[in-house]
Design an enzyme around this catalytic site. Structure first.
Site, PDB file in Angstrom:
ATOM      1  N   HIS A 174      65.525 -17.721 -30.455  1.00  0.00           N
ATOM      2  CA  HIS A 174      66.770 -18.145 -29.820  1.00  0.00           C
ATOM      3  C   HIS A 174      67.272 -19.493 -30.348  1.00  0.00           C
ATOM      4  CE1 HIS A 174      69.924 -18.366 -27.007  1.00  0.00           C
ATOM      5  NE2 HIS A 174      69.317 -17.929 -25.928  1.00  0.00           N
TER       6      HIS A 174
ATOM      7  N   LYS B  53      86.265  -9.738 -14.678  1.00  0.00           N
ATOM      8  CA  LYS B  53      87.322 -10.633 -15.181  1.00  0.00           C
ATOM      9  C   LYS B  53      88.574 -10.541 -14.315  1.00  0.00           C
ATOM     10  CE  LYS B  53      85.954 -11.042 -20.029  1.00  0.00           C
ATOM     11  NZ  LYS B  53      86.341 -10.798 -21.446  1.00  0.00           N
TER      12      LYS B  53
ATOM     13  N   MET C  30      88.473 -12.796 -11.619  1.00  0.00           N
ATOM     14  CA  MET C  30      88.396 -14.192 -12.085  1.00  0.00           C
ATOM     15  C   MET C  30      86.960 -14.685 -12.198  1.00  0.00           C
ATOM     16  SD  MET C  30      91.540 -14.685 -12.568  1.00  0.00           S
ATOM     17  CE  MET C  30      91.669 -16.425 -12.940  1.00  0.00           C
ATOM     18  N   LEU C  31      86.043 -13.771 -12.545  1.00  0.00           N
ATOM     19  CA  LEU C  31      84.648 -14.140 -12.748  1.00  0.00           C
ATOM     20  C   LEU C  31      84.243 -13.778 -14.171  1.00  0.00           C
ATOM     21  CD1 LEU C  31      82.679 -13.052  -9.542  1.00  0.00           C
ATOM     22  CD2 LEU C  31      82.795 -15.351 -10.489  1.00  0.00           C
ATOM     23  N   HIS C  32      83.721 -14.752 -14.909  1.00  0.00           N
ATOM     24  CA  HIS C  32      83.189 -14.462 -16.241  1.00  0.00           C
ATOM     25  C   HIS C  32      81.950 -13.575 -16.066  1.00  0.00           C
ATOM     26  CE1 HIS C  32      81.174 -15.062 -20.102  1.00  0.00           C
ATOM     27  NE2 HIS C  32      82.343 -15.471 -20.573  1.00  0.00           N
ATOM     28  N   PRO C  33      81.748 -12.578 -16.937  1.00  0.00           N
ATOM     29  CA  PRO C  33      80.589 -11.682 -16.798  1.00  0.00           C
ATOM     30  C   PRO C  33      79.260 -12.418 -16.675  1.00  0.00           C
ATOM     31  CG  PRO C  33      82.077 -10.820 -18.459  1.00  0.00           C
ATOM     32  CD  PRO C  33      82.626 -12.156 -18.057  1.00  0.00           C
TER      33      PRO C  33
ATOM     34  N   LYS D  79      82.705  -5.379 -17.323  1.00  0.00           N
ATOM     35  CA  LYS D  79      83.258  -6.734 -17.382  1.00  0.00           C
ATOM     36  C   LYS D  79      84.743  -6.789 -17.051  1.00  0.00           C
ATOM     37  CE  LYS D  79      84.147  -6.758 -22.389  1.00  0.00           C
ATOM     38  NZ  LYS D  79      83.837  -7.432 -23.663  1.00  0.00           N
TER      39      LYS D  79
END
Length: 434
Positions: free
Chosen positions: A327, A410, A413-416, A406
């Site tokens: 990572h 979205k 109004m929530l990012h995944p 997703k």
């Protein structure tokens, strides 16, 4: 993606890198305000009031001095945070990185033209490698589309770290070695490393200036497979990469001291485009349940992947695939991008190679035979033991979630990523009541 690649002829992948804005330093007031907002849900009234007092004291005292030092550092660096983050989050960490830092996941080919089927490992492996090497060539030629938000180009630097990149262990801090170059910058390593039954092989994927074809890759893989299945297993040097970092660094220093050629071979693995692991495993997998294959990619045989490599592509005897990578050099979306590209290409071509079956007279793979002694063999045995002990304490369940995706998050109004983080916290709260 084809349309995107067609458009990319107008832009080069890395052409905006020198004109991207520097990372701004947020004001001290803004940082402290956000800190208090993040603390509030977890503190009672008395605790929060005490925290506010501490924050105010910090802001009027040492905080301002530290902020001025940060502003001074930012003047000399385009990204004042990058080096700190890389060191503290990854390179200074001493616990084994393969199980604690690496990311891993299965390929989705089983959902269309490549359901699990014994006897397909070599043919499918040659095709998926070929598509990966084509992606490598797109990067070399800077024909991969520049990612943007609207018309604003994003930083593409992490794509440089996908191929020919490897972490190298250090006694107190690791380092990341990157050997990749674009064509305009010069030569770049063009060989691939193959791990099979504790042995290590390499072969070049370019011949007379051209990428070798799937039939030619298949010939190389078949040669390796036949040798490994008719001759004794190798020592499994790759297992050392699963060790505690300082322990691996010491084992590596000893290995190099034993024979200078060992360093040459280590560098050959480090600089290779990617590491391809040929596993004898045959994991169960369905479009609904990826649990077993994911577990085998992340916690399976430690001799079929080089844990420090930025990109390990692992194949199983039933023609199932997955990837595992360090990572430290890049974030997950980089590996997702190449995986999606390969998946689309396999789908477009119905899982087949539709070109010439002719195989040129290309050099056979070279085996990297390390000089080892009883201490090295003991280090490998110890590395395997600690790895398997830690792996046995890890439960992995990977089910397909199909009720929504997703687009809905979205719309709300929530990012995944935010949605998943909240789901994890909610699950913990429901389990433990706190």
């Amino acid at each position: 993606m084809e349309n995107q690649l067609a458009k990319s002829t107008e832009e080069r992948t890395f052409q905006y890198q020198d004109t991207l804005p520097s990372l701004p330093v947020p004001s001290l007031e803004e940082s402290l305000k956000k800190y208090l907002e993040s603390v509030k849900p977890f503190a009672n009234e008395e605790e929060y009031k005490k925290t506010e007092e501490i924050v105010k004291k910090f802001q009027n005292g040492v905080g301002e001095k530290l902020h001025q030092k940060l502003l001074k550092k930012a003047k000399g660096k385009r990204n004042w945070l990058e080096e700190w983050w890389l060191n503290v989050a990854y390179l200074d960490v001493r616990i084994p990185s393969q199980l604690n830092v690496n990311f891993a996941g299965p390929a989705a080919y089983i959902e269309h033209y490549w359901p699990p089927k014994e006897g397909t490992q070599l043919e499918r492996g040659s095709i998926t490698l070929w598509h990966n090497f084509n992606y490598w060539q797109l990067l070399r030629k800077e024909k991969l589309p520049v990612q943007k938000v609207g018309n604003t180009p994003l930083d593409m630097d992490q794509f440089r770290m996908l191929f020919s990149t490897c972490r190298v262990p250090g006694i107190t801090r690791d380092s990341v070695m990157n050997y990749f170059s674009t064509e305009s910058e010069g030569c770049s390593p063009s060989h691939v490393t193959v791990l099979c039954r504790g042995r290590v092989f390499v072969f070049d994927v370019m011949h007379e200036g051209c990428l070798i074809t799937p039939p030619e890759i298949c010939r190389q893989l078949t040669y390796i497979h036949k040798r490994c299945h008719s001759e004794p297993d190798g020592p499994g040097i790759a297992a050392l990469t699963s060790e505690e970092r300082t322990q691996w660094a010491k084992a590596r220093e000893y290995l190099i001291g034993l024979d200078p050629q060992n360093l040459t071979m280590l560098e050959k693995i480090q600089s290779s485009i990617l590491v391809y692991g040929m596993s004898d495993g045959s994991p169960h997998v369905t479009p609904e349940d990826y649990s077993q294959v994911t577990a085998m990619i992340l916690t399976g045989d430690p001799t079929v992947l080089w844990g420090d490599k930025s990109y390990n592509l692992i194949s199983f005897s039933n023609g199932v695939f997955g990837c595992n990578g360090d990572h430290a050099p890049y974030d997950g979306m980089i590996i997702i991008n190449v995986s999606r590209y390969v998946d689309e290409k396999i789908f477009e071509n119905e899982g087949k190679w539709k070109g010439s079956e002719k195989v040129q007279n290309i050099p056979l793979p070279e085996e990297l035979v390390f000089t080892v002694d009883e201490k090295v063999l003991s280090d490998i045995k110890q590395a395997k033991a600690q790895y398997l002990k830690q792996a046995s304490d890890l439960d992995i369940v990977v089910y397909a979630f199909t009720p929504f995706g997703k687009k809905l998050t979205k719309k709300k109004m929530l990012h995944p990523d935010t949605f998943v983080q909240l789901a994890l916290q909610l699950a913990y709260y429901r389990l433990h009541g706190r």
